[in-house]
Scaffold this motif. Structure first.
Motif, PDB file in Angstrom:
ATOM      1  N   ARG A 148     -29.044 -23.422  17.973  1.00 36.98           N
ATOM      2  CA  ARG A 148     -29.200 -22.349  18.940  1.00 36.98           C
ATOM      3  C   ARG A 148     -29.201 -22.922  20.355  1.00 36.98           C
ATOM      4  O   ARG A 148     -29.444 -24.110  20.551  1.00 36.98           O
ATOM      5  CB  ARG A 148     -30.500 -21.585  18.677  1.00 36.98           C
ATOM      6  CG  ARG A 148     -30.519 -20.903  17.314  1.00 36.98           C
ATOM      7  CD  ARG A 148     -31.829 -20.151  17.121  1.00 36.98           C
ATOM      8  NE  ARG A 148     -32.028 -19.158  18.160  1.00 36.98           N
ATOM      9  CZ  ARG A 148     -31.531 -17.926  18.131  1.00 36.98           C
ATOM     10  NH1 ARG A 148     -30.810 -17.525  17.109  1.00 36.98           N
ATOM     11  NH2 ARG A 148     -31.757 -17.078  19.125  1.00 36.98           N
ATOM     12  N   PRO A 149     -28.937 -22.091  21.374  1.00 37.48           N
ATOM     13  CA  PRO A 149     -28.942 -22.578  22.761  1.00 37.48           C
ATOM     14  C   PRO A 149     -30.255 -23.277  23.103  1.00 37.48           C
ATOM     15  O   PRO A 149     -31.345 -22.736  22.855  1.00 37.48           O
ATOM     16  CB  PRO A 149     -28.754 -21.300  23.580  1.00 37.48           C
ATOM     17  CG  PRO A 149     -28.029 -20.367  22.658  1.00 37.48           C
ATOM     18  CD  PRO A 149     -28.567 -20.667  21.286  1.00 37.48           C
ATOM     19  N   GLY A 150     -30.160 -24.483  23.645  1.00 33.72           N
ATOM     20  CA  GLY A 150     -31.358 -25.293  23.873  1.00 33.72           C
ATOM     21  C   GLY A 150     -32.179 -24.897  25.077  1.00 33.72           C
ATOM     22  O   GLY A 150     -33.330 -25.310  25.209  1.00 33.72           O
ATOM     23  N   GLY A 151     -31.626 -24.097  25.975  1.00 29.41           N
ATOM     24  CA  GLY A 151     -32.379 -23.755  27.177  1.00 29.41           C
ATOM     25  C   GLY A 151     -33.305 -22.576  27.022  1.00 29.41           C
ATOM     26  O   GLY A 151     -34.140 -22.316  27.891  1.00 29.41           O
ATOM     27  N   SER A 152     -33.168 -21.836  25.924  1.00 28.76           N
ATOM     28  CA  SER A 152     -33.989 -20.643  25.711  1.00 28.76           C
ATOM     29  C   SER A 152     -35.003 -20.886  24.602  1.00 28.76           C
ATOM     30  O   SER A 152     -34.779 -21.717  23.716  1.00 28.76           O
ATOM     31  CB  SER A 152     -33.093 -19.458  25.313  1.00 28.76           C
ATOM     32  OG  SER A 152     -32.133 -19.206  26.319  1.00 28.76           O
ATOM     33  N   THR A 189     -36.899 -20.529  21.127  1.00 32.30           N
ATOM     34  CA  THR A 189     -36.532 -20.136  19.772  1.00 32.30           C
ATOM     35  C   THR A 189     -37.817 -19.926  18.990  1.00 32.30           C
ATOM     36  O   THR A 189     -38.705 -20.781  19.003  1.00 32.30           O
ATOM     37  CB  THR A 189     -35.678 -21.210  19.078  1.00 32.30           C
ATOM     38  OG1 THR A 189     -34.457 -21.390  19.809  1.00 32.30           O
ATOM     39  CG2 THR A 189     -35.339 -20.807  17.649  1.00 32.30           C
ATOM     40  N   ARG A 195     -36.981 -31.140  21.668  1.00 37.63           N
ATOM     41  CA  ARG A 195     -37.426 -29.760  21.862  1.00 37.63           C
ATOM     42  C   ARG A 195     -38.950 -29.693  21.835  1.00 37.63           C
ATOM     43  O   ARG A 195     -39.582 -30.147  20.864  1.00 37.63           O
ATOM     44  CB  ARG A 195     -36.849 -28.859  20.769  1.00 37.63           C
ATOM     45  CG  ARG A 195     -35.343 -28.791  20.729  1.00 37.63           C
ATOM     46  CD  ARG A 195     -34.750 -28.089  21.933  1.00 37.63           C
ATOM     47  NE  ARG A 195     -35.098 -26.672  21.962  1.00 37.63           N
ATOM     48  CZ  ARG A 195     -34.374 -25.731  21.360  1.00 37.63           C
ATOM     49  NH1 ARG A 195     -33.278 -26.057  20.669  1.00 37.63           N
ATOM     50  NH2 ARG A 195     -34.736 -24.466  21.436  1.00 37.63           N
ATOM     51  N   GLY A 226     -36.709 -24.306  26.498  1.00 36.23           N
ATOM     52  CA  GLY A 226     -36.270 -24.768  25.192  1.00 36.23           C
ATOM     53  C   GLY A 226     -37.358 -24.862  24.153  1.00 36.23           C
ATOM     54  O   GLY A 226     -37.143 -25.424  23.066  1.00 36.23           O
ATOM     55  N   ASP A 268     -36.587 -15.269  16.068  1.00 35.20           N
ATOM     56  CA  ASP A 268     -35.159 -15.571  16.068  1.00 35.20           C
ATOM     57  C   ASP A 268     -34.671 -16.108  14.731  1.00 35.20           C
ATOM     58  O   ASP A 268     -33.482 -16.001  14.414  1.00 35.20           O
ATOM     59  CB  ASP A 268     -34.852 -16.596  17.161  1.00 35.20           C
ATOM     60  CG  ASP A 268     -35.288 -16.119  18.531  1.00 35.20           C
ATOM     61  OD1 ASP A 268     -34.740 -15.109  19.007  1.00 35.20           O
ATOM     62  OD2 ASP A 268     -36.197 -16.742  19.119  1.00 35.20           O
TER      63      ASP A 268
END
Length: 214
Positions: free
Chosen positions: A30-34, A36, A64, A139, A157
Motif C-alpha cells: 500500500r502507499p507508504g505515505g498514508s 494503514t 514503517r 506512514g 484498510d
C-alpha cells in the motif's frame, strides 16, 4: 498435506512465519505515505494478538512506524457491557467493545488528526486509563487485534480473519465460556467474516495453518 478446495476457494498449507510475511507484504504494497489500519480478528483460541504482535518487527524493519492497539483496551464500562447479564451472548457480540470510540479515537484519528489514543479503559480495573494521545507519524501502520470485530463498522484498510470450523471452536472453548458459542455462531451467520476479510487463514490445526485463496 494437499490444498483443500471448494469451488473457486482453496486453502493452501502454509506456516505461521509465512502468514506473517504475507500480511506484512500486503501492508507494504500500500502507499507508504498514508496510514494503514490492519485488523486481526479471530476466536480467542486462535490468539489474534500473537499474529498482531508478530507483524510489528517486519513492518518496523521495512521502515514503517507501528501503533499496536488492542480492542480489549477499548471495552465499554462494565456497568454497560454487563447490564444484560454476565453471560449474554448478544451483548458480547454487539456491546462489549466500544467500537465507536475505537474508530473515532484511533482508526479515523490517525488519518484525520495525525494522532491516536493508545488505550481507553483498563480491562482489569474497569477504570479509564487517561492515556495521552500519541503522534501518528507519516506512514504509520495501526495493528489492531480482537474478536467479533468484523462488521462493527471499523474504518480499517486490511482485515485478517483467523477462521475455525464450528466444531473446532466448540472444542477449544472452555466449559465455563460455553455461553459465548452462541455469539460466535451468530457472528458467522450475520457478519460472514470469512467472506468479508481480505486475508483468511484457517487455523483448525494451530501448527498447520492454511491460507485461503480465492
Amino acid at each position: 498435506m494437499r490444498p483443500w478446495q471448494h469451488g473457486r476457494v482453496r486453502a493452501e498449507p502454509t506456516t505461521l512465519d509465512a502468514v506473517v510475511a504475507h500480511v506484512a507484504d500486503r501492508v507494504l504494497a500500500r502507499p507508504g505515505g498514508s496510514p494503514t489500519r490492519v485488523l486481526v480478528d479471530g476466536h480467542p483460541s486462535t490468539r489474534p494478538e500473537a499474529l498482531a504482535d508478530a507483524l510489528v518487527a517486519p513492518l518496523e524493519a521495512a521502515g514503517r512506524p507501528v501503533a499496536r492497539v488492542r480492542s480489549r483496551d477499548f471495552l465499554r464500562p462494565r456497568s454497560l457491557r454487563l447490564e444484560q447479564g454476565r453471560r449474554n451472548p448478544d451483548a458480547l457480540l454487539d456491546g462489549w467493545v466500544d467500537a465507536g470510540a475505537l474508530d473515532r479515537e484511533v482508526l479515523r484519528s490517525v488519518v484525520e488528526r495525525g494522532r491516536y489514543l493508545p488505550t481507553l479503559r483498563d480491562p482489569d480495573t474497569d477504570r479509564p486509563t487517561r492515556a495521552p494521545y500519541a503522534d501518528a507519524p507519516a506512514g504509520i501502520v495501526v495493528v489492531l487485534d480482537g474478536t467479533l470485530l468484523v462488521g462493527q463498522g471499523l474504518d480499517v484498510d486490511l482485515t485478517v480473519h483467523l477462521a475455525l470450523r464450528p466444531d473446532t471452536e466448540t472444542r477449544r472453548t472452555p466449559l465455563e465460556e460455553a455461553w459465548t458459542l452462541a455469539a460466535y455462531g451468530r457472528y458467522r451467520r450475520e457478519q460472514a467474516p470469512e467472506r468479508r476479510a481480505d486475508v483468511v487463514v484457517r487455523v483448525d490445526h494451530a501448527d498447520r495453518p492454511a491460507l485461503v485463496v480465492r
